[in-house]
Structures are given as C-alpha cells and as structure tokens.
Design a protein around this motif. Sequence first.
Motif: not given
Length: 311
Positions: A193-203, A274-284, A296-301
């Motif tokens: 749901g948090t990722i979906a929100r970030a995607l919608v926010a970026h159009g 939360l910040s990483a999701i934003e960066h990933t979507v921006e790179s997308l 793509l900027e993707l997270p490393s555990l």
Amino acid sequence: MFILLLRRNDVAWRSIMISKPARLRKEHYSLAIDQEQTAFVPFEDIAVIVLNHREITLTHPVLSACGEYGISLFATGSTHHPSGVFLPFLPHSRATRWLRLQLDLPRPVAKQAWAAIVRRKIANQAVCLRLTNRNGASRLESYERRVRSGDSNNLEGLAAAFYFVQLFGKDFRRNQTRFINAALDYGYAVMRGTIARALVAHGFLPSLGLFHASEQNAFNLADDIIEPFRPIVDLFVTNLVIPTDEMLHPEIKAALINLLNVDVSMPRGKMSVLSAIEHTVESLARLYEGNDKTFLELPSLIGLEPHRLEY
C-alpha cells in the motif's frame, strides 16, 4: 492506539494504528481521535493510518484530508489483515503523459528492469539467510548471477521455493494458515500500500506493471516494486517469538508497520524504507522517461536497525 514515528527524507512522519473503538474527525488541521480521551495529530505529520477495529467511524472531511495530505488509509477485514487501502488521488500535472510513457515502454527495457528487480530480491533473500544463520545463501547467490532479461527461466520462483524452506523449515508452505504466513501477509500488505501511494503521487497508473499484468489487479506495478522489499518483512518475522495463541496481537502489527522505519542501503546511502520507496519510484520515473534504461535504485537488506537522524 499506536503512533509510530517514521522517517522519510530525514523528516519525521507518523504511522497510526487504531485497534479500539474510536471516532475520527477533522479539527482544524489535525486528525482528532476520540476514545476515552481525544488525541490530536497534525495531518501534515501522518504517512499511514491503519483502522484495525470494526467500531471505528470517520467523517468525510477525514477522508478528504487524507487525500489532500497524501496519507495512505488502510482498512482491515474480519481477519484483521489489510483488506483495502484508500489512496490519495493526487492529480498529476502530466498524468496523460505518464500514461503514454507507461504504455509505450519498450518491452526490452521492461524485461531488463524486471531482471534487475529479481536479482536484488534474490540477493536480499541471501542476505536474510546469512543474517539468520540459515544455510543456502550461496545457492541463492548462484541464482542471482544467472538471472537474465525478463527472468525467462523463472529463477525468482525457484529461489523463493528454496528460500522459504531454508528460512522456516521443510514443512513450511506459503499457502498454509498459520501465524508466520499471517505476519508475512500483514507486513507485505503495508509495504504494498505504501508503494502504491508513492506510485500514485508520482503520476503512475499502478495497474500497468513491468512484469505483473493481471487484468484483475489494480496494483501490478506495486507488486513489481515490492519484490526486493519483501525480505525485510521476512527477516523480522523470522525473529518473532510466536505467541501461544498464534494471534497477531496489536503490538506485533505495530512493529510490522514500523518496518517502514528500518534502514536499508541504497545507491545514495543508508535511509529508511519509507525514503527508499520514494527513491525507487523516482528512479522508475527516470526509466520511463528514457533518461536511464538500465538503472533502478533498489534497496539492499542490511538488518533491522531503526533509522535515526544525524545532526
């Protein structure tokens, strides 16, 4: 009621979970939560609200404020798992342009992007096994190296089948009704749901995915992006002490929501999920615009350390 502090771009955001009867209303610029006493939380400070009780009512101005402030509002069903999410409309000034970009993305670019996502997911699964002192990390790293464009050999599926057995035991199956799966599903739902929100926010239109393409799924693109984030939830659930009643108690759910606040490693440094999701979507977005077709900027555990501000 749990109010958790999240970090996004070094700004404190609150995640609110309400597990007792309550009335939610808007008072000036704040969310008023009426229970035995009334708590006030400024809307501009909220990232996520989870409604986890059947006797919660809310007013239309609360929904409107969630839309205006970009807040994800989750509702839970009879099993107390997220069953729906209210996403802000957030009209984008170039919505038609983004739709065309999504529809016109060259298939080879989509396949390369999906391969990058799968590689990072498998790499994070290997890290999860190492952090939990499980066997099999080397095998997963071998799978990661063999992923090709579009993952035509379905190494993601092969890795997952091997990984979950190593993590939770040879008798474990993802379709079983048991505490571990309930915890995994809850954590995944919040991430999704948090990722979906970030995607919608970026159009973006979340139903148009890179790989996932179900006509009945409104969040195909979110289901693409979530993959490398899933091992964060896996690692947390592995460390949980299973309650004797095998119920997801409110404190466990609050901790699962708070995984949005743990640190991951990103190409630009360590930051909260939360910040990483934003960066990933921006790179997308850059990928769709053709500015970078491979990166793509993707997270490393790296563990489950909570993000802390540095001054």
